[in-house]
Motif scaffolding. Structure first.
Motif, PDB file in Angstrom:
ATOM      1  N   ARG A 287      26.870  50.485  28.618  1.00  0.00           N
ATOM      2  CA  ARG A 287      25.534  50.095  28.158  1.00  0.00           C
ATOM      3  C   ARG A 287      25.437  48.588  27.965  1.00  0.00           C
ATOM      4  O   ARG A 287      24.418  47.963  28.296  1.00  0.00           O
ATOM      5  CB  ARG A 287      25.201  50.822  26.851  1.00  0.00           C
ATOM      6  N   GLU A 288      26.492  47.998  27.414  1.00  0.00           N
ATOM      7  CA  GLU A 288      26.493  46.556  27.172  1.00  0.00           C
ATOM      8  C   GLU A 288      26.308  45.768  28.464  1.00  0.00           C
ATOM      9  O   GLU A 288      25.518  44.804  28.522  1.00  0.00           O
ATOM     10  CB  GLU A 288      27.807  46.158  26.500  1.00  0.00           C
ATOM     11  N   LEU A 289      27.005  46.173  29.522  1.00  0.00           N
ATOM     12  CA  LEU A 289      26.892  45.452  30.790  1.00  0.00           C
ATOM     13  C   LEU A 289      25.521  45.660  31.427  1.00  0.00           C
ATOM     14  O   LEU A 289      24.981  44.743  32.068  1.00  0.00           O
ATOM     15  CB  LEU A 289      28.013  45.881  31.736  1.00  0.00           C
ATOM     16  N   ASP A 290      24.932  46.836  31.249  1.00  0.00           N
ATOM     17  CA  ASP A 290      23.544  47.032  31.676  1.00  0.00           C
ATOM     18  C   ASP A 290      22.617  46.083  30.929  1.00  0.00           C
ATOM     19  O   ASP A 290      21.740  45.433  31.527  1.00  0.00           O
ATOM     20  CB  ASP A 290      23.110  48.478  31.409  1.00  0.00           C
ATOM     21  N   GLN A 291      22.789  45.994  29.629  1.00  0.00           N
ATOM     22  CA  GLN A 291      21.920  45.157  28.806  1.00  0.00           C
ATOM     23  C   GLN A 291      22.068  43.677  29.143  1.00  0.00           C
ATOM     24  O   GLN A 291      21.117  42.899  28.970  1.00  0.00           O
ATOM     25  CB  GLN A 291      22.218  45.399  27.326  1.00  0.00           C
ATOM     26  N   GLN A 292      23.230  43.296  29.663  1.00  0.00           N
ATOM     27  CA  GLN A 292      23.446  41.896  30.040  1.00  0.00           C
ATOM     28  C   GLN A 292      22.956  41.592  31.451  1.00  0.00           C
ATOM     29  O   GLN A 292      23.136  40.484  31.944  1.00  0.00           O
ATOM     30  CB  GLN A 292      24.928  41.533  29.891  1.00  0.00           C
ATOM     31  N   GLY A 293      22.339  42.585  32.086  1.00  0.00           N
ATOM     32  CA  GLY A 293      21.725  42.355  33.385  1.00  0.00           C
ATOM     33  C   GLY A 293      22.651  42.460  34.578  1.00  0.00           C
ATOM     34  O   GLY A 293      22.308  41.989  35.677  1.00  0.00           O
ATOM     35  N   CYS A 294      23.792  43.093  34.417  1.00  0.00           N
ATOM     36  CA  CYS A 294      24.708  43.257  35.551  1.00  0.00           C
ATOM     37  C   CYS A 294      24.131  44.257  36.551  1.00  0.00           C
ATOM     38  O   CYS A 294      23.505  45.242  36.165  1.00  0.00           O
ATOM     39  CB  CYS A 294      26.071  43.754  35.063  1.00  0.00           C
ATOM     40  N   ASP A 295      24.331  43.986  37.830  1.00  0.00           N
ATOM     41  CA  ASP A 295      23.939  44.960  38.847  1.00  0.00           C
ATOM     42  C   ASP A 295      25.156  45.611  39.503  1.00  0.00           C
ATOM     43  O   ASP A 295      25.018  46.537  40.284  1.00  0.00           O
ATOM     44  CB  ASP A 295      23.028  44.334  39.910  1.00  0.00           C
ATOM     45  N   LEU A 296      26.340  45.116  39.170  1.00  0.00           N
ATOM     46  CA  LEU A 296      27.573  45.667  39.725  1.00  0.00           C
ATOM     47  C   LEU A 296      28.655  45.589  38.646  1.00  0.00           C
ATOM     48  O   LEU A 296      28.807  44.560  37.979  1.00  0.00           O
ATOM     49  CB  LEU A 296      28.011  44.865  40.954  1.00  0.00           C
ATOM     50  N   ILE A 297      29.386  46.694  38.465  1.00  0.00           N
ATOM     51  CA  ILE A 297      30.488  46.741  37.513  1.00  0.00           C
ATOM     52  C   ILE A 297      31.761  47.056  38.283  1.00  0.00           C
ATOM     53  O   ILE A 297      31.829  48.040  39.016  1.00  0.00           O
ATOM     54  CB  ILE A 297      30.254  47.811  36.425  1.00  0.00           C
ATOM     55  N   VAL A 298      32.766  46.200  38.125  1.00  0.00           N
ATOM     56  CA  VAL A 298      34.057  46.391  38.777  1.00  0.00           C
ATOM     57  C   VAL A 298      35.040  46.899  37.731  1.00  0.00           C
ATOM     58  O   VAL A 298      35.217  46.286  36.672  1.00  0.00           O
ATOM     59  CB  VAL A 298      34.573  45.089  39.414  1.00  0.00           C
ATOM     60  N   ALA A 299      35.673  48.027  38.024  1.00  0.00           N
ATOM     61  CA  ALA A 299      36.608  48.641  37.086  1.00  0.00           C
ATOM     62  C   ALA A 299      37.746  49.287  37.853  1.00  0.00           C
ATOM     63  O   ALA A 299      37.693  49.445  39.071  1.00  0.00           O
ATOM     64  CB  ALA A 299      35.885  49.693  36.234  1.00  0.00           C
ATOM     65  N   SER A 300      38.788  49.645  37.120  1.00  0.00           N
ATOM     66  CA  SER A 300      39.902  50.388  37.708  1.00  0.00           C
ATOM     67  C   SER A 300      40.128  51.656  36.902  1.00  0.00           C
ATOM     68  O   SER A 300      39.690  51.759  35.749  1.00  0.00           O
ATOM     69  CB  SER A 300      41.179  49.537  37.711  1.00  0.00           C
ATOM     70  N   LEU A 301      40.804  52.620  37.505  1.00  0.00           N
ATOM     71  CA  LEU A 301      41.097  53.867  36.822  1.00  0.00           C
ATOM     72  C   LEU A 301      42.363  53.717  35.987  1.00  0.00           C
ATOM     73  O   LEU A 301      43.348  53.138  36.456  1.00  0.00           O
ATOM     74  CB  LEU A 301      41.297  55.000  37.827  1.00  0.00           C
ATOM     75  N   PRO A 302      42.362  54.235  34.752  1.00  0.00           N
ATOM     76  CA  PRO A 302      43.590  54.228  33.965  1.00  0.00           C
ATOM     77  C   PRO A 302      44.562  55.275  34.473  1.00  0.00           C
ATOM     78  O   PRO A 302      44.213  56.117  35.313  1.00  0.00           O
ATOM     79  CB  PRO A 302      43.093  54.581  32.556  1.00  0.00           C
ATOM     80  N   VAL A 303      45.776  55.226  33.975  1.00  0.00           N
ATOM     81  CA  VAL A 303      46.743  56.275  34.294  1.00  0.00           C
ATOM     82  C   VAL A 303      46.184  57.607  33.802  1.00  0.00           C
ATOM     83  O   VAL A 303      45.723  57.721  32.660  1.00  0.00           O
ATOM     84  CB  VAL A 303      48.100  55.976  33.628  1.00  0.00           C
ATOM     85  N   GLU A 304      46.216  58.622  34.649  1.00  0.00           N
ATOM     86  CA  GLU A 304      45.530  59.883  34.346  1.00  0.00           C
ATOM     87  C   GLU A 304      46.422  60.841  33.566  1.00  0.00           C
ATOM     88  O   GLU A 304      46.822  61.904  34.040  1.00  0.00           O
ATOM     89  CB  GLU A 304      44.988  60.502  35.632  1.00  0.00           C
ATOM     90  N   GLU A 305      46.722  60.423  32.348  1.00  0.00           N
ATOM     91  CA  GLU A 305      47.439  61.274  31.403  1.00  0.00           C
ATOM     92  C   GLU A 305      46.835  61.053  30.027  1.00  0.00           C
ATOM     93  O   GLU A 305      46.262  59.994  29.752  1.00  0.00           O
ATOM     94  CB  GLU A 305      48.936  60.974  31.399  1.00  0.00           C
ATOM     95  N   GLY A 306      46.938  62.050  29.146  1.00  0.00           N
ATOM     96  CA  GLY A 306      46.281  61.935  27.852  1.00  0.00           C
ATOM     97  C   GLY A 306      44.792  61.727  28.031  1.00  0.00           C
ATOM     98  O   GLY A 306      44.159  62.301  28.925  1.00  0.00           O
ATOM     99  N   LEU A 307      44.203  60.878  27.184  1.00  0.00           N
ATOM    100  CA  LEU A 307      42.770  60.580  27.300  1.00  0.00           C
ATOM    101  C   LEU A 307      42.431  59.802  28.567  1.00  0.00           C
ATOM    102  O   LEU A 307      41.268  59.745  28.969  1.00  0.00           O
ATOM    103  CB  LEU A 307      42.304  59.787  26.076  1.00  0.00           C
ATOM    104  N   GLY A 308      43.447  59.224  29.206  1.00  0.00           N
ATOM    105  CA  GLY A 308      43.208  58.524  30.464  1.00  0.00           C
ATOM    106  C   GLY A 308      42.618  59.434  31.531  1.00  0.00           C
ATOM    107  O   GLY A 308      41.839  58.986  32.380  1.00  0.00           O
TER     108      GLY A 308
END
Length: 325
Positions: A287-308
């Motif tokens: 939500r924060e990045l939307d509110q700051q006017g971003c049109d693209l968000i770059v992210a990576s996936l965490p290790v898929e264990e636990g809450l990841g």
């Protein structure tokens, strides 16, 4: 305390009158209706813009009430309920006659859970029945974790917003298909696969697809207005800077391992090192990045264990049916 008690009583009255109440849970805020009122349940779909074929979750006050809402509870399901309720675990079981088909998307199964939030539990007690409550947001968009998120998202579509503060877990409940003798995870969430396996003493499958319809299965879900692109962790900075140079207003989810890396981007979110902190903040970050006017968000996936595992599931849905870069 007096104000909270008064608000809970008012919210219970709204539910009895067929209205909609936004209520806090430990996962996200829900848009609640009397689970036994088909007209009120139908209004949830209208306010959210949710397809009526998508089943909802019925929230109940305790595991002792499970048999009031479902039929044919296998021993494994009862053990999970006794161990994890109240908590962020939803069980899919055979629908009892008390549950209208409007709440199940026409299915003969129903998703049920006991929320682990004092305000939600007090409301369930005051109301005296089940509350059908998907996340209190427009269908497919970012789930709300504060009362202000709900007001910004749904406005006058909600008859009463019950403010219980920020949600502690921050991602939705784990949904388990418990209709058979061998349960499987249909949606990763606040109870981890490892926790489930420890209780039942057997591996838990997490199928990529399922014939059982449950919340959060839409190809694009939990999505901000900005497009989400998933890359390998070591490529986050380079991909973000390239997109920024190409004219995008780029938001970056900067992994904790790269916290000291300088990034030329429109906005940067430094991710918590703990998965619990990441899960708690995930929707707020989007939500924060939307509110700051971003049109693209770059992210990576965490290790898929636990809450990841739950975080990775939400990021893939937020990215929609697009391949990982």
């Amino acid at each position: 305390m007096a104000r909270v008690t008064s608000d809970i009583e008012k919210a219970a009255g709204v539910l009895r009158a067929g209205g909609l109440v936004a209520l806090p849970t430990e996962t996200v805020y829900g848009l609640g209706a009397n689970a036994e009122d088909p007209a009120a349940v139908a209004r949830i779909f209208q306010v959210k813009g949710r397809p009526p074929s998508h089943p909802l979750i019925v929230h109940i006050a305790s595991a002792a009430h499970l048999d009031d809402w479902v039929q044919d509870v296998p021993p494994a399901a009862r053990l999970l309920a006794e161990h994890f309720w109240p908590g962020p675990l939803t069980l899919v079981l055979r629908r009892g006659p008390r549950v209208p088909l409007e709440a199940t998307g026409g299915l003969q199964t129903v998703a049920v859970r006991v929320p682990d939030h004092p305000v939600a539990l007090a409301l369930l007690s005051a109301f005296g029945g089940g509350i059908t409550a998907p996340s209190a947001n427009r269908f497919g968009s970012v789930s709300p974790t504060t009362a202000s998120d709900v007001r910004a998202e749904l406005g006058d579509g909600v008859d009463f917003v019950l403010d219980g503060g920020p949600c502690e877990v921050g991602v939705e409940s784990t949904i388990v298909d418990a209709t058979g003798e061998i349960p499987s995870i249909l949606r990763p969430g606040g109870v981890t696969r490892e926790d489930l396996e420890a209780v039942l003493g057997r591996p838990f499958a997490v199928p990529s697809t399922s014939h059982v319809r449950v919340p959060g299965q839409h190809p694009s879900h939990y999505a901000p207005r900005a497009r989400v692109v998933l890359v390998d962790p070591e490529k986050v900075v380079a991909e973000a800077e390239l997109a920024q140079e190409l004219g995008h207003q780029v938001g970056v989810f900067l992994p904790a391992a790269f916290a000291d890396a300088p990034v030329k981007a429109h906005a940067v979110v430094a991710l918590p090192a703990s998965m619990s902190g990441y899960a708690r903040g995930l929707y707020g970050f989007l939500r924060e990045l939307d509110q700051q006017g971003c049109d693209l968000i770059v992210a990576s996936l965490p290790v898929e264990e636990g809450l990841g595992l739950a975080i990775a599931n939400r990021l893939r849905r937020a990215a929609g049916p697009r391949p990982t870069v």
